[in-house]
Motif scaffolding. Structure first.
Motif, PDB file in Angstrom:
ATOM      1  N   UNK A   1      24.174  85.573  39.776  1.00 17.65           N
ATOM      2  CA  UNK A   1      25.529  86.371  40.412  1.00 17.65           C
ATOM      3  C   UNK A   1      26.275  86.883  39.268  1.00 17.65           C
ATOM      4  N   UNK A   2      26.558  85.933  38.246  1.00 15.93           N
ATOM      5  CA  UNK A   2      27.421  86.176  37.172  1.00 15.93           C
ATOM      6  C   UNK A   2      26.584  87.632  36.375  1.00 15.93           C
ATOM      7  N   UNK A   3      25.366  87.500  36.235  1.00 14.84           N
ATOM      8  CA  UNK A   3      24.743  88.475  35.546  1.00 14.84           C
ATOM      9  C   UNK A   3      24.919  89.928  36.190  1.00 14.84           C
ATOM     10  N   UNK A   4      24.434  89.947  37.670  1.00 21.30           N
ATOM     11  CA  UNK A   4      24.464  90.879  38.444  1.00 21.30           C
ATOM     12  C   UNK A   4      25.887  91.646  38.478  1.00 21.30           C
ATOM     13  N   UNK A   5      26.882  90.809  38.474  1.00 17.97           N
ATOM     14  CA  UNK A   5      28.246  91.308  38.447  1.00 17.97           C
ATOM     15  C   UNK A   5      28.478  92.091  37.220  1.00 17.97           C
ATOM     16  N   UNK A   6      28.042  91.495  36.025  1.00 20.52           N
ATOM     17  CA  UNK A   6      28.043  92.326  34.902  1.00 20.52           C
ATOM     18  C   UNK A   6      27.389  93.712  35.018  1.00 20.52           C
ATOM     19  N   UNK A   7      26.591  93.534  35.476  1.00 14.83           N
ATOM     20  CA  UNK A   7      25.392  94.727  35.475  1.00 14.83           C
ATOM     21  C   UNK A   7      26.240  95.908  36.172  1.00 14.83           C
ATOM     22  N   UNK A   8      26.877  95.572  37.506  1.00 16.14           N
ATOM     23  CA  UNK A   8      27.449  96.306  38.191  1.00 16.14           C
ATOM     24  C   UNK A   8      28.836  96.867  37.741  1.00 16.14           C
ATOM     25  N   UNK A   9      29.539  95.813  37.084  1.00 18.28           N
ATOM     26  CA  UNK A   9      30.429  96.623  36.407  1.00 18.28           C
ATOM     27  C   UNK A   9      30.409  97.468  35.265  1.00 18.28           C
ATOM     28  N   UNK A  10      29.183  97.292  34.405  1.00 22.50           N
ATOM     29  CA  UNK A  10      28.892  98.274  33.488  1.00 22.50           C
ATOM     30  C   UNK A  10      28.127  99.438  34.143  1.00 22.50           C
ATOM     31  N   UNK A  11      27.481  99.433  35.226  1.00 21.39           N
ATOM     32  CA  UNK A  11      27.316 100.751  35.715  1.00 21.39           C
ATOM     33  C   UNK A  11      28.540 101.545  36.233  1.00 21.39           C
ATOM     34  N   UNK A  12      29.532 100.719  36.846  1.00 21.30           N
ATOM     35  CA  UNK A  12      30.502 101.684  37.226  1.00 21.30           C
ATOM     36  C   UNK A  12      31.560 102.221  36.223  1.00 21.30           C
ATOM     37  N   UNK A  13      31.503 101.404  35.020  1.00 18.31           N
ATOM     38  CA  UNK A  13      32.321 101.620  33.956  1.00 18.31           C
ATOM     39  C   UNK A  13      31.551 102.994  33.268  1.00 18.31           C
TER      40      UNK A  13
END
Length: 309
Positions: free
Chosen positions: A276-288
């Motif tokens: 979950x934490x890793x996926x959240x980091x990936x989503x934030x990176x893509x949104x950024x």
């Protein structure tokens, strides 16, 4: 499960005091948590580095298969009466050699590799369930083998993980530059005399060892949390190899530590939190990255012929 049962289950676990120093001291008072953090740190560093090359080489499916076959390896080792750790490494490295036997040259190379990889994965996964059915004792939980657990990590396992990670990273450091060249442009690398096939085989063996390591923490089905997501996130944030590689390791470490801390204070498995934490980091990176692309760029006004604005 009734709400009252959930409340009783929550009360059985330590409460977060909002004092990080006190909470860490409380966690590290238990040897199993110390071993969990040690093993998680070793695995995160190795997985972050190996995963970065794996994503760059577009071999994520191979990495998933190598992690999955750790399950029959652990189940088979337990059936034979030896440590599951040896089963993880034996099956993952052997599967890596089998996948590496398929030539990667030619138009249909990736198709052949994917077909063989899927075949190996399906067969060995079925063998794992057979080994689990044949074993009459306590297997340690099929769920823990598939989805991970940090409660049973011993000091001996930590030392084994450290030795394997050191060996994997040492070999990778020795072949890192030609491997990067062969990963970015294999045709040009082969024309320059780089042993592309040998490097591919060596990398798959190293990847098998790294997958066997990560599987013991996250479980065989959630190993992508450390092998793929941190590397994919890092490569989304920057295209500079050195910076991206460092970010991959830092992200893997962060999600592992956060997963361990959160799992300690809850009844749910560590694999869920790490993923979950890793996926959240990936989503934030893509949104950024998406926001950066949509940001309007200021175009400088043309300079008049006289040289003054």
């Amino acid at each position: 499960m009734l709400p009252a049962d959930l409340a009783n289950l929550a009360d059985a676990y330590p409460a977060w005091s909002w004092n990080p120093v006190t909470d860490l001291q409380q966690m590290w008072a238990y040897p199993f948590m110390v071993n969990a953090f040690r093993a998680g740190t070793v695995v995160a560093v190795a997985a972050g580095v190996m995963g970065w090359f794996m994503v760059l080489r577009r071999q994520s499916f191979a990495g998933h298969t190598l992690a999955t076959v750790g399950f029959p390896g652990a189940a088979g080792a337990t059936l034979l009466g030896v440590s599951a750790t040896y089963g993880y490494f034996a099956f993952c490295v052997t599967a890596a050699l089998v996948i590496a036997a398929i030539p990667r040259a030619g138009r249909d190379a990736e198709g052949h590799e994917s077909a063989l990889t899927g075949t190996v994965q399906a067969f060995l996964l079925a063998c794992g369930f057979l080994f689990a059915a044949l074993y009459k004792g306590l297997l340690g939980g099929v769920t823990s083998l598939l989805f991970g657990s940090f409660l049973g990590i011993t000091t001996t396992q930590v030392w084994i993980l450290l030795a394997v990670a050191a060996a994997v990273l040492a070999v990778l450091a020795a072949i890192g530059r030609p491997l990067l060249f062969a990963s970015v442009d294999p045709d040009v690398a082969a024309a320059r005399g780089v042993p592309v096939r040998l490097l591919s085989t060596a990398f798959l063996v190293l990847l098998g060892a790294a997958a066997a390591e990560a599987s013991q923490i996250t479980g065989t089905l959630l190993v992508f949390a450390l092998l793929v997501i941190p590397a994919a996130t890092a490569q989304t944030l920057t295209a500079r190899p050195a910076v991206s590689l460092a970010l991959s390791v830092l992200i893997a470490l962060a999600v592992t530590w956060l997963g361990l801390i959160t799992a300690y204070y809850s009844p749910y498995p560590i694999g869920f939190y790490v993923t979950t934490f890793a996926f959240a980091a990936y989503v934030l990176a893509r949104l950024g990255r998406l926001a950066a692309r949509r940001r309007p760029r200021l175009v400088p006004s043309p300079v008049p012929a006289g040289g003054q604005a």
